[in-house]
Design an enzyme around this catalytic site. Structure first.
Site, short mmCIF file in Angstrom:
data_model
loop_
_atom_site.label_atom_id
_atom_site.label_comp_id
_atom_site.label_asym_id
_atom_site.label_seq_id
_atom_site.Cartn_x
_atom_site.Cartn_y
_atom_site.Cartn_z
N HIS A 134 0.85 -1.18 0.00
CA HIS A 134 0.00 0.00 0.00
C HIS A 134 0.89 1.23 0.00
O HIS A 134 1.84 1.32 0.76
CB HIS A 134 -0.90 0.03 1.23
CG HIS A 134 -1.82 1.21 1.23
ND1 HIS A 134 -3.06 1.17 0.65
CD2 HIS A 134 -1.66 2.47 1.68
CE1 HIS A 134 -3.63 2.36 0.76
NE2 HIS A 134 -2.80 3.17 1.38
N ASP A 154 -14.54 3.09 7.48
CA ASP A 154 -13.47 3.87 6.86
C ASP A 154 -13.97 4.60 5.63
O ASP A 154 -13.61 5.74 5.39
CB ASP A 154 -12.28 3.00 6.50
CG ASP A 154 -11.22 3.84 5.80
OD1 ASP A 154 -10.68 4.73 6.46
OD2 ASP A 154 -10.98 3.64 4.60
N ARG A 210 -13.43 13.10 6.12
CA ARG A 210 -12.15 13.75 6.39
C ARG A 210 -11.69 14.55 5.19
O ARG A 210 -11.10 15.63 5.31
CB ARG A 210 -11.09 12.70 6.74
CG ARG A 210 -11.29 12.09 8.12
CD ARG A 210 -10.47 10.82 8.28
NE ARG A 210 -9.08 11.01 8.02
CZ ARG A 210 -8.27 10.11 7.45
NH1 ARG A 210 -8.74 8.91 7.13
NH2 ARG A 210 -7.02 10.37 7.24
N SER A 265 -6.97 4.01 9.09
CA SER A 265 -7.73 3.89 7.84
C SER A 265 -7.07 2.85 6.93
O SER A 265 -7.70 1.91 6.45
CB SER A 265 -7.76 5.26 7.15
OG SER A 265 -8.09 5.17 5.80
N LYS A 319 -8.31 -1.55 6.43
CA LYS A 319 -8.66 -2.16 5.14
C LYS A 319 -7.74 -3.33 4.82
O LYS A 319 -8.18 -4.38 4.34
CB LYS A 319 -8.59 -1.12 4.02
CG LYS A 319 -9.73 -0.12 4.10
CD LYS A 319 -9.60 0.99 3.08
CE LYS A 319 -8.53 1.99 3.46
NZ LYS A 319 -8.60 3.29 2.86
N1 URA Z 1 -5.15 6.42 2.30
C1 URA Z 1 -6.12 5.82 3.02
O1 URA Z 1 -6.60 4.75 2.68
N2 URA Z 1 -6.53 6.43 4.15
C2 URA Z 1 -6.04 7.60 4.57
O2 URA Z 1 -6.45 8.10 5.59
C3 URA Z 1 -5.03 8.23 3.79
C4 URA Z 1 -4.59 7.61 2.66
#
Ligand code: URA
Length: 422
Positions: free
Chosen positions: A82, A161, A168, A183, A187
């Protein structure tokens, strides 16, 4: 429990209890806490922070807001990566097929872009016929058969999320380390991967502008992974200048294909190989990805990965109706090509969206014709601006003002990989 007490506790700098965290995340997901209350809480968290225990509990509550993916055994170790997001960051596109070509399986559940950084799904959707949405059975079958899937995250994966991230994004509360870390990790943990490598970006084009902040974010995420039994590592990588030469959806697909065929810009190759190495090590596969990438052996995996999702890997990519060149006004060396400036220009040209309902232009973006360290003569092209909406060009040029600098003497560029947390 009520939301006002939770907001006041964090506003006054107190630690949230486990019960408060579980309640507020679940009640927000169910619609029993209003957006304006969650906005106030997110701002209080951004300003006053959360300790490691609060972050761990918040992450667990976000995972519990939905279902875990529960993938069956696909006959290969599952490992994912990620990135916290950057300009021209197309690394997932060559990386997933490369790691699959080396023997692992990559379940990459991705999102769409918002703001100046592009989304992986937006990039792949520029390929004619390619489809982002897959069922869990289709994901599992493709992992077993091809070894790599890049698709949309499923609606039941950490729904808290999805709701909170959208909030946000419009309330100035994205740049909070506890909120970003929980966040991303909620995931990835819900996705059920065995190993995870994080690419935490540092610089003008990233959420984290300094190495210290990036390291803090990386350490928070590695700690959450360890707490949940997910083997996690992080690289800190430079995002002061765009990755490669292409920023924009179809442009980035084209550049990724070059890399998969054994060519492409050196920095894209370097980072793809560095991340692949970490991913393979994490799942105990003793394969050097560098010669695999150089040989073009990952390209057939890419073709199969795209075709499995309805895409035609040999179809021509969309072309823009309008291309404008930005030229050097003096001779010298390119000393600065600012990632944020280029990302904003690409976004204004149509490569990104301002609201999540907006569509992106597949062909829009910026193609660098000179990168930091390159010598140019007055009048040489520095970059091409691609768009289907020529009226956007002045806005893109305004974003680039001061962002691209040609000077007499070269400057020392930062290393691409700045550090690692293992
Ligand atoms: N990527 C995400 O999935 N969440 C965040 O808060 C920032 C970047």
């Amino acid at each position: 429990m009520n939301a006002i007490d939770v907001i006041i506790a964090k506003r006054d700098g107190r630690r949230l209890t486990d019960e408060q965290i579980d309640w507020v995340v679940a009640a927000y997901t169910d619609g029993d806490v209003a957006d304006e209350q969650m906005s106030a809480l997110a701002m209080a968290i951004l300003l006053n922070g959360m300790d490691a225990g609060e972050i761990a509990r918040w992450t667990a509550a976000m995972i519990d807001s939905g279902e875990r993916l529960d993938l069956p055994d696909v006959g290969r170790p599952l490992v994912d990566k990620h990135s916290t997001g950057g300009v021209g960051d197309k690394i997932t596109l060559p990386l997933a097929p490369l790691v699959a070509a080396c023997g692992a399986a990559v379940p990459q559940l991705s999102g769409r872009g918002l703001g100046h950084t592009g989304g992986t799904l937006d990039k792949l959707e520029s390929i004619p016929g390619w489809r982002a949405t897959l069922s869990v059975d289709e994901i599992a079958a493709q992992l077993a058969d091809v070894g790599a899937v890049i698709c949309a995250t499923t609606p039941t994966l950490a729904p808290a999320d999805r709701k909170l991230y959208a909030l946000r994004d419009v309330t100035g509360t994205v740049e909070s380390i506890p909120l970003i870390a929980s966040s991303i990790m909620s995931k990835k943990i819900a996705e059920g991967t065995f190993g995870l490598v994080l690419d935490v970006k540092v610089g003008t084009g990233a959420f984290m502008k300094t190495r210290e902040r990036a390291r803090e974010l990386a350490e928070a995420m590695v700690r959450i992974g360890a707490d949940h039994g997910l083997a996690t590592r992080a690289l800190l990588t430079d995002m002061s200048t765009p990755l490669g030469c292409a920023a924009g959806n179809a442009l980035e697909v084209a550049e990724s294909v070059e890399v998969l065929r054994g060519g492409g810009p050196a920095d894209v190759v370097e980072l793809t190989v560095a991340l692949a190495r970490e991913m393979l090590e994490l799942v105990g596969l003793d394969v050097d990805p560098a010669p695999v990438l150089e040989s073009g052996a990952a390209y057939p995996v890419w073709e199969r990965m795209i075709a499995a999702q309805g895409g035609d890997p040999s179809a021509p990519l969309p072309r823009p109706s309008h291309v404008e060149e930005l030229r050097a006004d003096r001779s010298g060396v390119v000393v600065r090509c600012d990632a944020h400036a280029v990302g904003t220009a690409a976004w204004r040209l149509g490569a990104g969206r301002a609201l999540k309902e907006h569509a992106v232009q597949a062909a829009a973006g910026v193609l660098l014709r000179a990168r930091p360290g390159d010598e140019v003569r007055a009048g040489d092209p520095l970059m091409e601006l691609h768009t289907d909406t020529p009226a956007a060009v002045p806005l893109a040029l305004a974003a680039l003002a001061g962002g691209v600098v040609v000077a007499d003497e070269p400057v020392v560029a930062p290393e691409l990989v700045l550090g690692a947390i293992r």
